[in-house]
Design an enzyme around this catalytic site. Structure first.
Site, PDB file in Angstrom:
ATOM      1  N   LYS A 218      65.558  96.701  83.970  1.00 24.83           N
ATOM      2  CA  LYS A 218      64.420  95.929  84.471  1.00 24.83           C
ATOM      3  C   LYS A 218      64.090  94.785  83.520  1.00 24.83           C
ATOM      4  CE  LYS A 218      60.833  94.622  86.754  1.00 24.83           C
ATOM      5  NZ  LYS A 218      59.636  95.443  86.944  1.00 24.83           N
ATOM      6  N   CYS A 272      55.533  90.499  85.024  1.00 26.07           N
ATOM      7  CA  CYS A 272      56.930  90.864  84.769  1.00 26.07           C
ATOM      8  C   CYS A 272      57.652  89.812  83.934  1.00 26.07           C
ATOM      9  CB  CYS A 272      57.658  91.093  86.094  1.00 26.07           C
ATOM     10  SG  CYS A 272      57.147  92.584  86.964  1.00 26.07           S
TER      11      CYS A 272
END
Length: 432
Positions: A218, A272
């Protein structure tokens, strides 16, 4: 494994859609959040965030009795932790940000009392490498009567995994189902148990790996995107210095069959891309040189836009000798971190408005159609949340920060002869 009840801890932009998707498959879902207002809103079948199709899914899930919200975890077969992982506050602004895992620790401590043998605990929060193992340690410390993977391996009473979300705001309800899912278990049995859970709604492929690799995957995805955005943002600053229209430049360069340059913007926002690369840098500062450089480019772009606004104000005053800075009004189009959402987390647009508000004595008009009130960071600054029409009528300087669909529809003639600062390609005239 079969799962009749799922407990989702954290009902934000990831937790609530995930809870709604599970409930839509007729799984009993208990949603947990410390925000009582959010809990009450959800229990009315309503939502407290903006995300297409989420309101319909939550309303149906609550009405049919498959979703309810509360402030404390309850017994379940699987627990999904989707809480924030922000940075720690640091006195030195140049220091590498350090991840703050206190929300994950608090979630672990709240879940631990209701765990029973055979349960599955999944960390969905984007986290630095090793966070899932730390989660397991916190759980084990609170429940010495149960065994965990770090000590009992495949025979553990509780299975623990990391399964990061990989969705795009504005498309979450679609991508939760259609995207491939990375599933990292602390043991192979943990990974298989998590796969069994997600197969209940994921149409994409469920890819099994270790918890550490899933965590790093990720971070890698978002660091890759950050590096590519940094190239575009740096190119925009170079083009400005050389008196070149960056939007035309990128369009022409992308005609090469193996070139695909992204569009520049006022920076990078969201929880993010603006955050995850620092998790890598904080753990491997000597190796992550390119990733750090890209992060610095993107985090510095808002300051560059602010300087352009200051220059625009100075030029306007030169052309109007009788005017003062307090007489000039500036309109900012967009506060969210990307188009057509209400999410202001790590938004470079909001950062720009806050910085301008510290110095500019004139009127500041913020146009953000996806929110109803300005964030607390702008309270006391004199900034006003206004409509597009009001901004176009009253402002001397127009600053494009987010390309919302409603802004794209603005007739270019309505901009008049005023100073335009285009940081996102909205007007593509005097661009940033």
């Amino acid at each position: 494994m079969t799962f009749s009840t799922v407990c989702v801890v954290g009902l934000g932009y990831i937790g609530l859609p995930t809870a709604a998707v599970f409930a839509g498959r007729r799984v009993n879902v208990v949603g947990v959040d410390v925000n009582r207002e959010a809990v009450e809103t959800i229990n009315r079948g309503e939502i407290h965030i903006v995300e297409p199709e989420l309101d319909i899914a939550v309303h149906a899930a609550v009405k049919e009795g498959y979703l309810r919200a509360t402030t404390e975890p309850e017994q379940a077969d699987a627990f999904l932790i989707a809480v924030p992982t922000p940075f720690k506050r640091q006195a030195d602004p140049d220091a590498v940000p350090e991840p703050d895992l206190s929300y994950i620790q608090a979630a672990a401590e709240s879940v631990a009392p209701v765990l029973k043998r055979g349960d599955l605990v999944i960390l969905e929060s984007t986290s630095p490498v090793g966070a899932t193992e730390q989660l397991a340690e916190w759980l084990a410390g609170a429940r010495p009567d149960l065994s965990f993977p770090q000590n009992a391996g495949e025979a553990a009473d509780i299975r623990v995994a990391h399964c990061p979300e990989r969705v795009l705001p504005g498309r979450i309800m679609h991508e939760l189902i259609e995207n491939d899912r990375i599933i990292g278990g602390m043991t192979p049995a943990c990974a298989r148990a998590a796969r069994d859970l997600y197969r209940g709604f994921v149409r994409g492929e469920c890819l099994l790996t270790t918890a550490r690799t899933a965590e790093m995957a990720k971070l890698t995805e978002n660091a890759f995107r950050d590096v590519n955005i940094a190239f575009a943002n740096e190119l925009s600053m170079i083009a400005e210095r050389l008196d070149i229209n960056v939007w035309e430049l990128i369009q022409l360069a992308n005609r090469h069959p193996r070139v695909n340059i992204l569009q520049p913007g006022p920076g990078v926002g969201g929880h993010c891309i603006a955050v995850d690369p620092w998790f890598i840098v904080s753990q491997t500062p000597d190796q992550a040189r390119l990733i750090r450089a890209a992060r610095n480019v993107n985090s510095g772009k808002p300051d560059w836009v602010v300087e352009k606004i200051k220059v625009a104000v100075a030029e306007a005053l030169q052309s109007r000798p009788d005017a003062r800075a307090a007489d000039l009004s500036i309109a900012f189009f967009g506060l969210a971190f990307k188009p057509d959402i209400d999410d202001l987390r790590e938004s470079p647009a909001l950062d720009i408005v806050e910085k301008v508000a510290r110095d500019h004595p004139g009127k500041l008009l913020a146009v953000e159609p996806n929110i109803k009130t300005l964030p607390e960071t702008l309270s006391g600054t004199g900034a006003l949340l206004v409509s597009t029409e009001t901004a176009l009528a009253d402002a001397d300087i127009l600053v494009a920060l987010v390309a919302h669909r409603s802004f794209v529809a603005i007739d270019r003639a309505a901009l008049g002869e005023r100073t335009l600062i285009d940081a996102c390609g909205l007007w593509s005239g005097k661009s940033a």
